[in-house]
Design a protein around this motif. Structure first.
Motif, PDB file in Angstrom:
ATOM      1  N   THR A   1      72.664  47.445  16.674  1.00  0.00           N
ATOM      2  CA  THR A   1      74.099  47.389  16.408  1.00  0.00           C
ATOM      3  C   THR A   1      74.291  47.235  14.904  1.00  0.00           C
ATOM      4  O   THR A   1      73.789  46.280  14.305  1.00  0.00           O
ATOM      5  N   LEU A   2      74.983  48.186  14.314  1.00  0.00           N
ATOM      6  CA  LEU A   2      75.246  48.155  12.876  1.00  0.00           C
ATOM      7  C   LEU A   2      76.554  47.414  12.631  1.00  0.00           C
ATOM      8  O   LEU A   2      77.565  47.707  13.268  1.00  0.00           O
ATOM      9  N   VAL A   3      76.524  46.453  11.704  1.00  0.00           N
ATOM     10  CA  VAL A   3      77.723  45.681  11.375  1.00  0.00           C
ATOM     11  C   VAL A   3      77.905  45.735   9.861  1.00  0.00           C
ATOM     12  O   VAL A   3      77.085  45.202   9.111  1.00  0.00           O
TER      13      VAL A   3
ATOM     14  N   PHE B   1      70.420  38.528  13.663  1.00  0.00           N
ATOM     15  CA  PHE B   1      71.293  39.145  12.667  1.00  0.00           C
ATOM     16  C   PHE B   1      70.468  39.318  11.400  1.00  0.00           C
ATOM     17  O   PHE B   1      70.059  38.349  10.779  1.00  0.00           O
ATOM     18  N   ILE B   2      70.238  40.576  11.023  1.00  0.00           N
ATOM     19  CA  ILE B   2      69.418  40.892   9.861  1.00  0.00           C
ATOM     20  C   ILE B   2      70.327  41.287   8.715  1.00  0.00           C
ATOM     21  O   ILE B   2      71.065  42.278   8.806  1.00  0.00           O
ATOM     22  N   GLY B   3      70.305  40.509   7.635  1.00  0.00           N
ATOM     23  CA  GLY B   3      71.185  40.793   6.517  1.00  0.00           C
ATOM     24  C   GLY B   3      70.623  40.340   5.196  1.00  0.00           C
ATOM     25  O   GLY B   3      69.581  39.674   5.133  1.00  0.00           O
ATOM     26  N   ASP B   4      71.339  40.669   4.114  1.00  0.00           N
ATOM     27  CA  ASP B   4      70.847  40.367   2.766  1.00  0.00           C
ATOM     28  C   ASP B   4      71.814  39.514   1.961  1.00  0.00           C
ATOM     29  O   ASP B   4      71.666  39.387   0.742  1.00  0.00           O
TER      30      ASP B   4
ATOM     31  N   PHE C   1      71.310  42.978  15.368  1.00  0.00           N
ATOM     32  CA  PHE C   1      72.453  43.286  14.519  1.00  0.00           C
ATOM     33  C   PHE C   1      71.944  43.475  13.091  1.00  0.00           C
ATOM     34  O   PHE C   1      71.320  42.587  12.532  1.00  0.00           O
ATOM     35  N   PHE C   2      72.218  44.632  12.522  1.00  0.00           N
ATOM     36  CA  PHE C   2      71.778  44.937  11.161  1.00  0.00           C
ATOM     37  C   PHE C   2      72.969  45.153  10.249  1.00  0.00           C
ATOM     38  O   PHE C   2      73.896  45.900  10.585  1.00  0.00           O
TER      39      PHE C   2
ATOM     40  N   SER D   1      71.101  58.148  14.951  1.00  0.00           N
ATOM     41  CA  SER D   1      70.542  57.906  16.287  1.00  0.00           C
ATOM     42  C   SER D   1      69.907  56.530  16.424  1.00  0.00           C
ATOM     43  O   SER D   1      69.482  56.151  17.506  1.00  0.00           O
ATOM     44  N   TRP D   2      69.847  55.777  15.342  1.00  0.00           N
ATOM     45  CA  TRP D   2      69.282  54.424  15.402  1.00  0.00           C
ATOM     46  C   TRP D   2      70.202  53.455  16.129  1.00  0.00           C
ATOM     47  O   TRP D   2      69.750  52.430  16.624  1.00  0.00           O
ATOM     48  N   PHE D   3      71.495  53.761  16.178  1.00  0.00           N
ATOM     49  CA  PHE D   3      72.483  52.748  16.535  1.00  0.00           C
ATOM     50  C   PHE D   3      73.134  53.021  17.882  1.00  0.00           C
ATOM     51  O   PHE D   3      73.575  54.128  18.162  1.00  0.00           O
TER      52      PHE D   3
END
Length: 220
Positions: free
Chosen positions: A107-109, A166-169, A8-9, A129-131
């Motif tokens: 998965t883009l969130v 979950f990758i986030g900033d 999840f990005f 196309s990444w998602f």
């Protein structure tokens, strides 16, 4: 290598450098109000340190009475095509993910509220196309409940227990990952600095897009 975990990005920060967009919106509104913009470096440092916008506006020679107007106009502008063109994919991610086994499995969130401009931006940047899934929140979310907004978005879509990252900033991303039982991966090159993110005790902290790519490589 087959990828069994779900990635999840968050979009703004981990994938996109949004600093120029944020700064240009600030500059345009401050000039409209006859203020004096501070430098991009100073503005972005304030943003990453969670300095209140009121403090930034005072530093821009504006009165606090302008804060409400500034916030409303900023909200109107931030997802318009004119400003989205300032967003750039981190070059290291663009080079790697476009040709990696992870392509098509992310998965883009995101808290983007306009699905049409989001879809256009992903296409224009060449990363649609990444998602495998693009999950966005269509509506305002109280800042205190932002992590719950992302948690509910993911749970409503998948309706099952999840295994992955979950990758986030931001604090929102780390908290959402923990609630979902995912490993939280905090990147410090986005909208929050390392000190703020460390308080949330993420599982992993990555300090550059290159470090994020190297970490992703271990799974793909």
């Amino acid at each position: 290598m087959q990828i069994s975990e779900t990635f999840f990005f968050d979009l703004d920060g981990p994938i996109l450098d949004v600093s120029t967009k944020y700064y240009q919106i600030y500059v345009d509104i401050v000039k409209e109000l006859s203020g004096t913009p501070i430098s991009k470096e100073a503005y972005w440092q304030n943003k990453r340190n969670k300095v209140p916008e009121s403090t930034t506006l005072i530093a821009s020679d504006l009165h606090l009475d302008a804060l409400s107007y500034y916030q409303n106009i900023r909200k109107e502008k931030i997802e318009t095509n004119a400003y989205l063109t300032y967003d750039k994919v981190w070059p290291e991610l663009l080079l790697y993910i476009s040709n990696s086994p992870l392509r098509g499995k992310i998965t883009l969130v995101t808290f983007r509220k306009n699905p049409r401009t989001l879809k256009k931006e992903l296409c224009d940047l060449g990363i649609s196309s990444w998602f495998k899934d693009v999950l966005s929140i269509n509506g305002d979310v109280n800042h205190r409940d932002r992590h719950e907004g992302k948690v509910n978005l993911i749970r409503d879509h998948y309706k099952k227990d999840l295994n992955g990252f979950f990758i986030g900033d931001t604090e929102t991303d780390i908290r959402a990952g923990k609630v979902l039982g995912l490993k939280s991966i905090a990147v410090t090159f986005g909208i929050r600095n390392a000190d703020i993110l460390m308080r949330e005790e993420p599982d992993i902290i990555l300090n550059s897009p290159a470090a994020l790519v190297n970490w992703v490589k271990t799974y793909s």
